[in-house]
Design an enzyme around this catalytic site. Structure first.
Site, short mmCIF file in Angstrom:
data_model
loop_
_atom_site.label_atom_id
_atom_site.label_comp_id
_atom_site.label_asym_id
_atom_site.label_seq_id
_atom_site.Cartn_x
_atom_site.Cartn_y
_atom_site.Cartn_z
N TYR A 122 0.82 -1.21 0.00
CA TYR A 122 0.00 0.00 0.00
C TYR A 122 0.86 1.26 0.00
O TYR A 122 0.68 2.12 -0.86
CB TYR A 122 -0.96 -0.01 1.19
CG TYR A 122 -2.40 -0.29 0.83
CD1 TYR A 122 -2.74 -1.38 0.04
CD2 TYR A 122 -3.43 0.54 1.27
CE1 TYR A 122 -4.06 -1.65 -0.28
CE2 TYR A 122 -4.75 0.28 0.95
CZ TYR A 122 -5.05 -0.82 0.18
OH TYR A 122 -6.35 -1.07 -0.15
N GLU A 129 1.60 6.06 -7.19
CA GLU A 129 0.43 6.74 -7.77
C GLU A 129 0.56 8.26 -7.61
O GLU A 129 0.44 9.01 -8.59
CB GLU A 129 -0.86 6.26 -7.09
CG GLU A 129 -1.21 4.82 -7.40
CD GLU A 129 -2.44 4.33 -6.65
OE1 GLU A 129 -3.33 5.15 -6.34
OE2 GLU A 129 -2.51 3.12 -6.37
#
Length: 196
Positions: A122, A129
């Site tokens: 994550y 991202e």
């Protein structure tokens, strides 16, 4: 397939060629994930829409509105980390759910992987991202792609550059929320497996 292509490309040609090597299967896999939202809506799976929607939306946004729309981002090293993160996540997740559906259970090691690898994937995935959106910002601003300028018949304007900045802002509360949700899921799943 995508993970194999990434590893092969990095070894043979370098990270600059990863996107061109994985583009089509990567786009297909990420776009097909829209079905996950539908499956959640019709209760085919137990995942809540509130958890599924932001994950799929961010992936579609990165896939189509950043990487595909702004080719200048495609050779960045963050593409490699993004694709590796998403690939490992999905290989583990779909293997887990596939075995659970087919056999009625999943091996304990796969259960552990399913609910533990996010601890590392994550943060590295989110960093990739956010980093790629940030890298795209100058190209978004310069190109004015997806912008709607006034005057027009709808009397409406939209600036994709500011929308991208807003998307970055959403990661601030969104990332800890999703991470906390996964921590809760991990605690529940692993404590349940200990009882069994």
């Amino acid at each position: 397939q995508v993970l194999y292509l990434v590893v092969k490309t990095v070894r043979e040609s370098g990270h600059q060629h990863v996107y061109s090597a994985v583009e089509r299967p990567f786009q297909l896999a990420q776009t097909a994930a829209i079905l996950e939202i539908f499956h959640s809506l019709v209760a085919l799976v137990r995942s809540p829409v509130s958890a599924t929607l932001p994950q799929i939306a961010s992936r579609l946004y990165l896939t189509w509105f950043i990487l595909w729309s702004f080719p200048q981002t495609q050779t960045h090293i963050l593409v490699t980390s993004l694709v590796i993160n998403w690939s490992i996540t999905e290989i583990i997740r779909y293997s887990f759910f596939g075995l659970k559906e087919a056999l009625g259970f999943a091996p304990s090691w796969l259960l552990w992987l399913r609910y533990s690898t996010f601890l590392l994937l994550y943060p590295t995935g989110i960093t990739s991202e956010v980093g790629l959106i940030y890298v795209a910002l100058p190209f978004i601003k310069e190109s004015e792609k997806y912008c709607i300028r006034m005057p027009n018949k709808w009397n409406f304007s939209f600036d994709f550059f500011y929308a991208a900045i807003l998307a970055l802002g959403i990661y601030v509360p969104g990332s800890p929320h999703m991470y906390g949700y996964m921590l809760g899921q991990r605690k529940k799943a692993l404590s349940k497996s200990k009882k069994e």
